[in-house]
Design a protein around this motif. Sequence first.
Motif, PDB file in Angstrom:
ATOM      1  N   ASP A   1      12.634 -25.138 -37.069  1.00 50.31           N
ATOM      2  CA  ASP A   1      13.932 -25.784 -36.935  1.00 50.31           C
ATOM      3  C   ASP A   1      13.754 -27.281 -36.675  1.00 50.31           C
TER       4      ASP A   1
ATOM      5  N   GLU B   1      17.878 -29.620 -31.189  1.00 51.66           N
ATOM      6  CA  GLU B   1      16.750 -28.780 -31.609  1.00 51.66           C
ATOM      7  C   GLU B   1      15.473 -29.151 -30.856  1.00 51.66           C
TER       8      GLU B   1
ATOM      9  N   HIS C   1      15.777 -27.406 -27.732  1.00 54.25           N
ATOM     10  CA  HIS C   1      15.534 -25.962 -27.903  1.00 54.25           C
ATOM     11  C   HIS C   1      14.042 -25.687 -27.826  1.00 54.25           C
TER      12      HIS C   1
ATOM     13  N   GLU D   1      11.914 -22.009 -33.701  1.00 54.56           N
ATOM     14  CA  GLU D   1      12.255 -23.333 -33.174  1.00 54.56           C
ATOM     15  C   GLU D   1      11.311 -24.425 -33.678  1.00 54.56           C
TER      16      GLU D   1
ATOM     17  N   GLU E   1      23.157 -23.200 -32.228  1.00 55.50           N
ATOM     18  CA  GLU E   1      22.716 -22.831 -33.582  1.00 55.50           C
ATOM     19  C   GLU E   1      23.942 -22.584 -34.472  1.00 55.50           C
TER      20      GLU E   1
END
Length: 241
Positions: free
Chosen positions: A191, A221, A224, A188, A131
């Motif tokens: 994101d 991402e 993630h 997330e 991040e």
Amino acid sequence: MSERQVKIGMNLTGTQMAPDATQEQLEATRLFPADIPGDMRSYTDARQQAIGTADRVGSVPPPGSVKGMLKTAVDKVTGSNPEVLLDKLGERLAFERTGVRLYEAMIAKATSAVGATPAMVATLREIQAQELEHMNLVREAIETLGGDPTTMTPCADVAAVKAQGVLQVLTDPRTTLSQSMSAILTIELEDNAAWELLIELAKKAGHPLIAEGFKHAFEQEELHLSTVRELIRQDLLGQVS
Ligand SMILES: [Fe+2]
């Protein structure tokens, strides 16, 4: 595991626990109506009126810092309304920066809350570092476009307001590992959608180099998101086994 994340206790919020009090509550709503008369429609009307006269949440300064001007040769601001991209870049920068702090709060949970594991902490630290990388990637992109990365753009401001609930959940010492992870999931999910859209926006705005540079961040991402979903899944399934 002796200690559990979800406890059974004397929760009195349900109406089935007190049928008599429920009747009294219903009677009270009749005796003491809302201070403002009318139904939901009145609120909608009032809001519509306010929207019609309201200012915007901040503005985007015109690009053109000295440092940025020098770099514009690489990927200069072209196309119409470059402020739209700068606004969204400002949002991403703010979001990623906040993300680093949110993960720090999540790591505290994963270190000491019931159900915490060292493996989870290691995974979270890895995501947190990425991040931070993403934040710097966005900062460089803004500088390339001649923008000032320290500016809080309107979308950055709104993103900060949105993240408040997540921050409250994560920093509340009472919240469980599960509850905190679900707050991280909110981050997330956004994101993920945001990076995908940002790549498309950068391309459309005439900045293929920036769009290309963002691809790796988007891939991270995506990872993630799947990682957080899996951590939540394992934690929750572990609680019912
Ligand atoms: Fe992320």
